[in-house]
Structure formats: C-alpha cells, structure tokens
Design an enzyme around this catalytic site. Structure first.
Site, mmCIF file in Angstrom:
data_model
loop_
_atom_site.group_PDB
_atom_site.id
_atom_site.type_symbol
_atom_site.label_atom_id
_atom_site.label_comp_id
_atom_site.label_asym_id
_atom_site.label_seq_id
_atom_site.Cartn_x
_atom_site.Cartn_y
_atom_site.Cartn_z
ATOM 1 N N LYS A 117 28.822 36.564 31.644
ATOM 2 C CA LYS A 117 29.738 35.454 31.309
ATOM 3 C C LYS A 117 29.198 34.638 30.147
ATOM 4 O O LYS A 117 29.963 34.071 29.377
ATOM 5 C CB LYS A 117 29.978 34.556 32.531
ATOM 6 C CG LYS A 117 30.636 35.278 33.686
ATOM 7 C CD LYS A 117 32.054 34.829 33.957
ATOM 8 C CE LYS A 117 32.809 35.928 34.683
ATOM 9 N NZ LYS A 117 33.867 35.633 35.525
ATOM 10 N N LYS A 199 34.477 48.424 35.896
ATOM 11 C CA LYS A 199 35.225 47.818 37.006
ATOM 12 C C LYS A 199 36.589 47.289 36.534
ATOM 13 O O LYS A 199 36.687 46.742 35.438
ATOM 14 C CB LYS A 199 34.362 46.672 37.551
ATOM 15 C CG LYS A 199 34.985 45.846 38.636
ATOM 16 C CD LYS A 199 34.106 44.662 39.021
ATOM 17 C CE LYS A 199 34.499 43.425 38.268
ATOM 18 N NZ LYS A 199 34.620 42.204 39.050
ATOM 19 N N LYS A 202 39.874 41.115 36.506
ATOM 20 C CA LYS A 202 41.013 40.271 36.145
ATOM 21 C C LYS A 202 40.804 39.580 34.811
ATOM 22 O O LYS A 202 41.743 39.039 34.246
ATOM 23 C CB LYS A 202 41.339 39.287 37.264
ATOM 24 C CG LYS A 202 40.261 38.310 37.596
ATOM 25 C CD LYS A 202 40.700 37.458 38.789
ATOM 26 C CE LYS A 202 39.569 36.562 39.205
ATOM 27 N NZ LYS A 202 39.874 35.598 40.201
#
Ligand code: ATP
Ligand code: LTN
Length: 336
Positions: A117, A199, A202
């Site tokens: 992140k 993966k 979202k």
C-alpha cells in the site's frame, strides 16, 4: 445471539471501500455466513481501517451502508450474530493504543500489505497505514476471538495479532485468547481473471480483472469469457493451468460441486462451454444477493436499527476486555 457456554467466538471484518469482488464473496463472506450455525459470530464493517487511505467522506458513508446491506443480503443474521460498524465502538481505537506500545517498529514494517500500500499510495504513507495491523489485532482480541475467517492475504496480519496476544499475556497475565486463522481450503485465494497468478483484488485498476458483486449478468458473461486461460483445452485443476484452475474453483464454490465433480462434468468439453457454465453459476449465486441488497438499502430505518443493536452488544463485550487491559497495564479506573 444464541450464546451457549461452549461455542467459540468468530470475528471478521471487511473494509467498506472499493467495489467488493467475487474473491471477497467466495473467500470471506460466504464462509462468514455459514459459520453462524456453529459459532458466536461478530461481524464488523471496519470503517476506521478504510481511512488509512484517502476517502471521499460521502462515498465512505454510502459504502458503509452498502457493505452492511451486503452482509445482511449474503445471510449474516443480526438475530444470531453481532453486526456493527467499527467506529461505533471506541474500544477498538483505545485498545490499539495499548497494543501500539507493545508492537515493535520492525515487525510492523515487515507487513507485506503495508509495503504494497505504501507503493500504491506513495503520496500518503501515513502512520495509520503503518498501524493498520495493530487496529486489526485490537478488533480481534477485544472479543475473546478463537477463529478469524480471512483470505490468505490476511494471514500475516493474523500472525501479528497472535504475537501481540502472546506478548501481552506473557508480560502481564493471561488475558487474551490467541486466535487462529480460518482459511477456506478452496477459495482462500481467488485469482485475477486478467492475471491468474495475482489475487483478485477490489483495488485492481483493471476492471476486467475482477467480477464485482454489483456486476450484472451481461458483464459477468463478458468478463468470464475474456478470462485469461492457457492454450490447452482440458478442464483440469493443476498448478500449471492457473487460469482454468481459478475458474474451476469459482464454479465449484458457486455450484456447490467438488473440484473432482467439476472436472468430471466438463471432461471433453471446450473452454467456451465451460466458461459459459462458470458465468451462469456465478450469476445464479449473485443475482438474488444483489436484489436483496437493493431492497435493504431502501430501508435505512431497519439498517440503522441493526447498527444500533450491534454496537450496543459489541460495546458491552469490548468494554469488559478493555477495562481488564487498562487495569493490568496499570491505568487506574475512572471514577464516573
Ligand atoms: P484490497 O485489494 O483493497 O486490499 P481486498 O480485495 O483484499 O482489498 P479486503 O477488504 O482487504 O479486500 O478483504 C476482505 C476479505 O476478503 C478478507 O478476508 C480477504 O482476505 C478476503 N479476500 C479478498 N480478496 C480475496 C480473494 N481474491 N480471494 C479470497 N479471499 C479474498
Ligand atoms: N484487514 C482485513 C480487514 C479486517 C479484519 C479485521 C479481518 C480488519 N479487521 C479483523 C478479520 C478480523 C482485510 O483487509 N481484509
């Protein structure tokens, strides 16, 4: 909540941000719902985790209700489980402070999600982002949680929660249950349709990589048909066939058939026929959920009543743990 003495507690949470994907459903929500029959479940909309990256306030508010309605639409039942919003129970933030003081900079810096992140949000690497796993540990430890249903990506965070529980117990006295992860054997990691070695996420910028829980039938068919597969044509689950294996897992979970049964059913079929069947089974699973979510979102009074009841129940449990923690670390009880 039908509490019996020997039922273990389950805690899980999802952030009300981004567009939830089929990965979130098959990897997390579906299990959260089925676990309700055997456990005392506590399910949280973790809005405070969401603000570790920049959020538009009105969008965050809307997404919080959307996720609550989705929880209910996928079968989370407020008469059996505690369903609430994290920011409504301030003990989560308060326990985080105490656990911060037991967390080493080194171990928090090693968290993969923090590193990823930080790259994605290089202009906003804030202390909250760094502290995210400690807040998650607090969520879990406040409720004497035995099991935490999560996708594989959250395993490292759960490990930290375990470490902090053990460290606190050793430093003071036995206080926290050391939680175990509950990761589905099949579905713990649904892969991206565009890149099946990654993966399904979202926050992926490629819209074709994920099936969103809000996608309509046409979009689902289009995305599944475009899903990256190999040039072979056998429908077989294998490490060398990441794309097809992912679709087999998706079909298996949405149809309720085992991987073996799916392979048998499509023996001799081609990818086109198989992909249509995958799309149809996903649509059959998602469309009733979508309709129920829409219906619930029109009933704000009901949603607010669920939140109120959930927060009251969660608050009672969380306060009890927090009071114990404060006492053990030497903070004197307040006199009002
Ligand atoms: P982001 O990509 O923004 O980190 P996410 O898609 O991982 O988000 P989260 O809110 O972090 O979504 O996850 C909610 C729950 O869904 C977690 O328990 C997570 O492990 C699970 N989950 C997310 N993606 C998948 C996936 N592809 N397969 C299985 N489980 C998943
Ligand atoms: N970090 C998790 C969301 C989350 C969570 C939790 C999951 C926050 N608190 C407590 C399980 C238990 C995520 O990104 N999926």
């Amino acid at each position: 909540m039908e509490t019996t003495e020997n039922r273990q507690t389950i805690f899980s949470g999802i952030q009300p941000t981004g567009n939830l994907t089929l990965g979130n459903y098959l990897g997390a929500l579906k299990n959260m719902s089925s676990l309700q029959s055997a456990y005392d479940c506590i399910y949280c909309v973790v809005d405070m985790h969401s603000i570790t990256v920049t959020q538009e306030p009105s969008t965050l508010r809307k997404k919080t209700y959307d996720l609550l309605a989705l929880y209910l639409a996928t079968g989370l039942d407020p008469t059996r489980s505690i369903i609430f919003v994290q920011s409504h129970v301030s003990a989560h933030a308060e326990l985080t402070w105490v656990l911060n003081c037991l967390t080493y900079m080194g171990e928090a810096s090693r968290m993969t999600q923090y590193k990823e992140k930080s790259k994605q949000h290089a202009d906003n690497i804030n202390v909250g982002l760094f502290d995210y796993p400690v807040l998650m540990a607090s969520d879990i430890l406040l409720y004497n949680t035995a099991l935490v249903p999560i996708g594989q990506d959250q395993k490292q965070h759960l490990e930290l929660a375990r470490t902090l529980a053990q460290r606190f117990n050793a430093k003071y006295s036995p206080t926290f249950i050391v939680p175990e992860p509950y990761i589905a054997k099949v579905g713990g990691k649904i892969m991206s349709l565009a890149n099946p070695t990654k993966k399904m996420s979202k926050s992926d910028v490629n819209e074709n990589a994920s099936i969103y829980l809000t996608d309509d039938a046409d979009i689902i068919v289009r995305k599944v048909k475009r899903a990256v597969t190999d040039s072979d044509s056998t429908i077989r689950h294998s490490a060398s066939k990441a794309g097809i294996s992912n679709l087999i897992v998706i079909y298996s979970l949405s149809s309720g058939k085992s991987i073996k049964e799916v392979e048998k059913q499509f023996e001799g079929s081609n990818y086109g026929i198989f992909k249509q069947a995958v799309a149809d089974s996903v649509i059959a699973k998602l469309s009733p959920i979508q309709q129920e979510q829409k219906r619930l979102l029109q009933d704000k009074t009901y949603l607010d009543s669920v939140l109120k009841e959930g927060a009251i129940k969660a608050e009672t449990l969380a306060r009890r743990t927090l009071a114990k923690v404060y006492r053990k670390v030497g903070l004197i009880p307040r006199q009002f």
